[in-house]
Design a protein around this motif. Structure first.
Motif, PDB file in Angstrom:
ATOM      1  N   GLY A   1      40.989 -25.973 110.632  1.00  0.00           N
ATOM      2  CA  GLY A   1      42.352 -26.028 111.185  1.00  0.00           C
ATOM      3  C   GLY A   1      43.278 -26.853 110.315  1.00  0.00           C
ATOM      4  O   GLY A   1      43.026 -27.033 109.126  1.00  0.00           O
ATOM      5  N   GLY A   2      44.331 -27.354 110.922  1.00  0.00           N
ATOM      6  CA  GLY A   2      45.343 -28.097 110.182  1.00  0.00           C
ATOM      7  C   GLY A   2      46.712 -27.733 110.707  1.00  0.00           C
ATOM      8  O   GLY A   2      46.830 -27.145 111.793  1.00  0.00           O
ATOM      9  N   GLU A   3      47.737 -28.082 109.944  1.00  0.00           N
ATOM     10  CA  GLU A   3      49.113 -27.872 110.422  1.00  0.00           C
ATOM     11  C   GLU A   3      49.766 -26.695 109.690  1.00  0.00           C
ATOM     12  O   GLU A   3      49.541 -26.489 108.501  1.00  0.00           O
ATOM     13  CB  GLU A   3      49.941 -29.141 110.149  1.00  0.00           C
ATOM     14  CG  GLU A   3      49.418 -30.337 110.938  1.00  0.00           C
ATOM     15  CD  GLU A   3      50.094 -31.650 110.535  1.00  0.00           C
ATOM     16  OE1 GLU A   3      50.910 -31.658 109.581  1.00  0.00           O
ATOM     17  OE2 GLU A   3      49.793 -32.664 111.176  1.00  0.00           O
ATOM     18  N   VAL A   4      50.568 -25.966 110.450  1.00  0.00           N
ATOM     19  CA  VAL A   4      51.372 -24.895 109.847  1.00  0.00           C
ATOM     20  C   VAL A   4      52.825 -25.176 110.202  1.00  0.00           C
ATOM     21  O   VAL A   4      53.160 -25.353 111.386  1.00  0.00           O
ATOM     22  CB  VAL A   4      50.944 -23.505 110.367  1.00  0.00           C
ATOM     23  CG1 VAL A   4      51.856 -22.422 109.811  1.00  0.00           C
ATOM     24  CG2 VAL A   4      49.492 -23.205 110.000  1.00  0.00           C
TER      25      VAL A   4
ATOM     26  N   PHE B   1      45.459 -23.537 114.673  1.00  0.00           N
ATOM     27  CA  PHE B   1      46.291 -24.453 113.884  1.00  0.00           C
ATOM     28  C   PHE B   1      47.312 -25.148 114.784  1.00  0.00           C
ATOM     29  O   PHE B   1      47.614 -24.665 115.878  1.00  0.00           O
ATOM     30  CB  PHE B   1      47.024 -23.692 112.771  1.00  0.00           C
ATOM     31  CG  PHE B   1      46.097 -23.153 111.718  1.00  0.00           C
ATOM     32  CD1 PHE B   1      45.529 -23.998 110.775  1.00  0.00           C
ATOM     33  CD2 PHE B   1      45.765 -21.803 111.688  1.00  0.00           C
ATOM     34  CE1 PHE B   1      44.660 -23.507 109.810  1.00  0.00           C
ATOM     35  CE2 PHE B   1      44.896 -21.301 110.729  1.00  0.00           C
ATOM     36  CZ  PHE B   1      44.345 -22.150 109.789  1.00  0.00           C
ATOM     37  N   THR B   2      47.855 -26.239 114.279  1.00  0.00           N
ATOM     38  CA  THR B   2      48.890 -26.966 115.008  1.00  0.00           C
ATOM     39  C   THR B   2      50.240 -26.570 114.444  1.00  0.00           C
ATOM     40  O   THR B   2      50.473 -26.751 113.239  1.00  0.00           O
ATOM     41  CB  THR B   2      48.701 -28.488 114.823  1.00  0.00           C
ATOM     42  OG1 THR B   2      47.369 -28.802 115.233  1.00  0.00           O
ATOM     43  CG2 THR B   2      49.703 -29.292 115.637  1.00  0.00           C
ATOM     44  N   PRO B   3      51.144 -26.014 115.277  1.00  0.00           N
ATOM     45  CA  PRO B   3      52.476 -25.723 114.749  1.00  0.00           C
ATOM     46  C   PRO B   3      53.270 -27.017 114.611  1.00  0.00           C
ATOM     47  O   PRO B   3      53.301 -27.834 115.529  1.00  0.00           O
ATOM     48  CB  PRO B   3      53.096 -24.812 115.823  1.00  0.00           C
ATOM     49  CG  PRO B   3      52.333 -25.102 117.081  1.00  0.00           C
ATOM     50  CD  PRO B   3      50.995 -25.654 116.698  1.00  0.00           C
ATOM     51  N   VAL B   4      53.887 -27.178 113.434  1.00  0.00           N
ATOM     52  CA  VAL B   4      54.780 -28.321 113.204  1.00  0.00           C
ATOM     53  C   VAL B   4      56.148 -27.712 112.946  1.00  0.00           C
ATOM     54  O   VAL B   4      56.331 -26.950 111.993  1.00  0.00           O
ATOM     55  CB  VAL B   4      54.307 -29.156 111.993  1.00  0.00           C
ATOM     56  CG1 VAL B   4      55.327 -30.224 111.640  1.00  0.00           C
ATOM     57  CG2 VAL B   4      52.951 -29.787 112.298  1.00  0.00           C
ATOM     58  N   PHE B   5      57.093 -28.003 113.828  1.00  0.00           N
ATOM     59  CA  PHE B   5      58.384 -27.306 113.770  1.00  0.00           C
ATOM     60  C   PHE B   5      59.357 -28.018 112.841  1.00  0.00           C
ATOM     61  O   PHE B   5      59.326 -29.241 112.699  1.00  0.00           O
ATOM     62  CB  PHE B   5      58.975 -27.202 115.178  1.00  0.00           C
ATOM     63  CG  PHE B   5      58.134 -26.328 116.079  1.00  0.00           C
ATOM     64  CD1 PHE B   5      58.270 -24.946 116.054  1.00  0.00           C
ATOM     65  CD2 PHE B   5      57.189 -26.880 116.946  1.00  0.00           C
ATOM     66  CE1 PHE B   5      57.492 -24.130 116.857  1.00  0.00           C
ATOM     67  CE2 PHE B   5      56.399 -26.069 117.759  1.00  0.00           C
ATOM     68  CZ  PHE B   5      56.551 -24.703 117.720  1.00  0.00           C
ATOM     69  N   ALA B   6      60.236 -27.210 112.233  1.00  0.00           N
ATOM     70  CA  ALA B   6      61.306 -27.746 111.379  1.00  0.00           C
ATOM     71  C   ALA B   6      62.600 -27.084 111.826  1.00  0.00           C
ATOM     72  O   ALA B   6      62.635 -25.853 112.027  1.00  0.00           O
ATOM     73  CB  ALA B   6      61.021 -27.429 109.917  1.00  0.00           C
ATOM     74  N   ASP B   7      63.654 -27.870 111.967  1.00  0.00           N
ATOM     75  CA  ASP B   7      64.913 -27.324 112.489  1.00  0.00           C
ATOM     76  C   ASP B   7      65.534 -26.355 111.483  1.00  0.00           C
ATOM     77  O   ASP B   7      65.184 -26.338 110.301  1.00  0.00           O
ATOM     78  CB  ASP B   7      65.891 -28.465 112.816  1.00  0.00           C
ATOM     79  CG  ASP B   7      66.904 -28.045 113.895  1.00  0.00           C
ATOM     80  OD1 ASP B   7      66.844 -26.891 114.378  1.00  0.00           O
ATOM     81  OD2 ASP B   7      67.765 -28.882 114.256  1.00  0.00           O
TER      82      ASP B   7
END
Ligand SMILES: Cc1ncc(COP(=O)(O)O)c(C=O)c1O
Length: 389
Positions: free
Chosen positions: A75-78, A97-103
């Protein structure tokens, strides 16, 4: 609806091509020669080596994240857009995976490159960038920086067929790209999607993932031979490399795709002309008109208020309803995905508020249909309706 989100996306000539096929005795209907031909023609049009036709854009997202999972089983971050379609986030979650959001950048509606770069950590496995509503979401700095840091770029081009970056079609720039051919998109195979790449290993794996994970779906003899040699006790026709899916499309979809692809460049041109006509006329004191138009291939007209104004939103919606203008509030995918119930317990409470640009579009943004069949007079009438509010 006088102004629907889409009209006449499937033409007589597409249906006639299907009917010609059906006239044969015992025509092949499951995926076959037309699917293979569509994949080859699409690859040529896009400028990539390999394409795999699937049954939806959401399936293209799912298989792409499944590829990432094969590379990173731990896994990891996307890095994932908050303004996109549910499957851009769901596919990340479904593959652990872990969603990491960007504005977003308000001029492209795609994730802001500076925000993306600020979210990179040593756990980042990929940047999953959606080209929203036909805009080119890339910058040279982003491409260079991701390359320098060795972070794969995955492009969701489901809403942006034919958009370009520096003259190159988006979807041919990242490691893998995804397209949708659902009805309101630039072209339609009824339901359908494509996974595209220049990476031969990804290509073989996506072919298998599309069909139950079956090794015989690989068209590389060496791949098949390696599995057969490693598993001599298994019937070579039934070796399952991955616990996968059935996301195949059909010959009908392949025929429609081939027929539609012939006019895709024309479709893109017409949609762009409509967009420019629309932006020239809507009231720029009330609505945003400063989008990045270079390389864009408009999906739908975006009507985004410059400033928060709840009363204007109410009047606008009422006017559009009574004038037969179909619209979607929140732009792509209904606005800020982080507000959706499926993310409850996954993201911290109140996390959606950390994305002010996305929040603005969520409440003060709309999209309205743009399609080649829309006449100049209709665009003018639509603008007059909007400006009368
Ligand atoms: C950005 C984006 N990704 C994925 C999808 C999913 O495509 P489909 O509807 O073909 O499953 C859509 C659908 O509209 C989309 O807009």
């Amino acid at each position: 609806m006088k102004f629907p989100l889409m009209r006449n996306n499937i033409l007589r000539e597409d249906l006639d091509a299907v009917i010609e096929h059906l006239k044969q005795d015992d025509p092949i209907l499951t995926h076959g020669a037309n699917v293979r031909a569509f994949e080859a023609e699409w690859s040529e049009w896009l400028g990539v080596k390999y394409s795999v036709f699937v049954n939806s854009g959401a399936s293209a997202n799912l298989l792409t994240m499944a590829i990432l999972k094969i590379r990173y089983p731990e896994g990891g971050e996307v890095i994932t857009p908050p303004l996109a379609w549910v499957s851009d986030v769901a596919s990340v979650l479904q593959n652990g995976f872990t969603p990491v959001f960007a504005d977003i950048d308000p001029t492209t509606l795609a994730m802001d490159p500076a925000q993306i770069l600020s979210k990179i950590t040593d756990k980042t496995r990929a940047v999953f960038l959606t080209h929203v509503q036909g805009f080119d979401g890339l910058t040279d700095e982003l491409i260079d920086e991701l390359q320098r840091r060795n972070i794969p770029l995955i492009e969701d081009v489901c809403e942006s067929h034919g958009a370009t970056h520096n003259g190159k079609r988006v979807g041919s720039i990242g490691w893998i790209s995804n397209f949708s051919y659902y009805y309101a998109h630039h072209m339609s195979t009824i339901e359908g999607g494509m996974v595209c790449t220049n990476d031969p290993d990804v290509y073989q794996q996506v072919r298998m993932l599309r069909s139950h994970g079956m090794v015989r779906e690989s068209n590389d003899e060496n791949v098949r031979a390696a599995y057969i040699a490693e598993y001599p006790e298994l019937n070579p026709d039934f070796i399952f490399a991955y616990p996968a899916y059935n996301t195949r499309n059909t010959e009908i979809g392949g025929i429609m795709g081939r027929s539609q692809l012939k006019r895709l460049d024309q479709i893109v041109k017409r949609r762009t002309e409509n967009l420019i006509r629309f932006l020239d006329q809507i009231d720029s004191s009330k609505y945003r008109t400063d989008f990045k138009l270079e390389g864009s291939s408009n999906y739908a007209f975006n009507l985004i208020l410059k400033e928060p104004d709840d009363a204007l939103v109410e009047r606008l919606m009422q006017k559009m309803r009574e004038s037969g203008v179909e619209f979607r509030r929140g732009s792509a995918g209904g606005g800020n995905q982080i507000r959706q119930p499926y993310l409850k317990g996954i993201v911290p409470t109140g996390h959606h508020l950390e994305f002010p640009e996305t929040e603005h579009v969520h409440f003060y943004g709309f999209y309205i249909g743009n399609f080649p069949d829309l006449k100049n007079e209709e665009v003018d009438e639509l603008c007059a309706i909007i400006n009368s509010v």
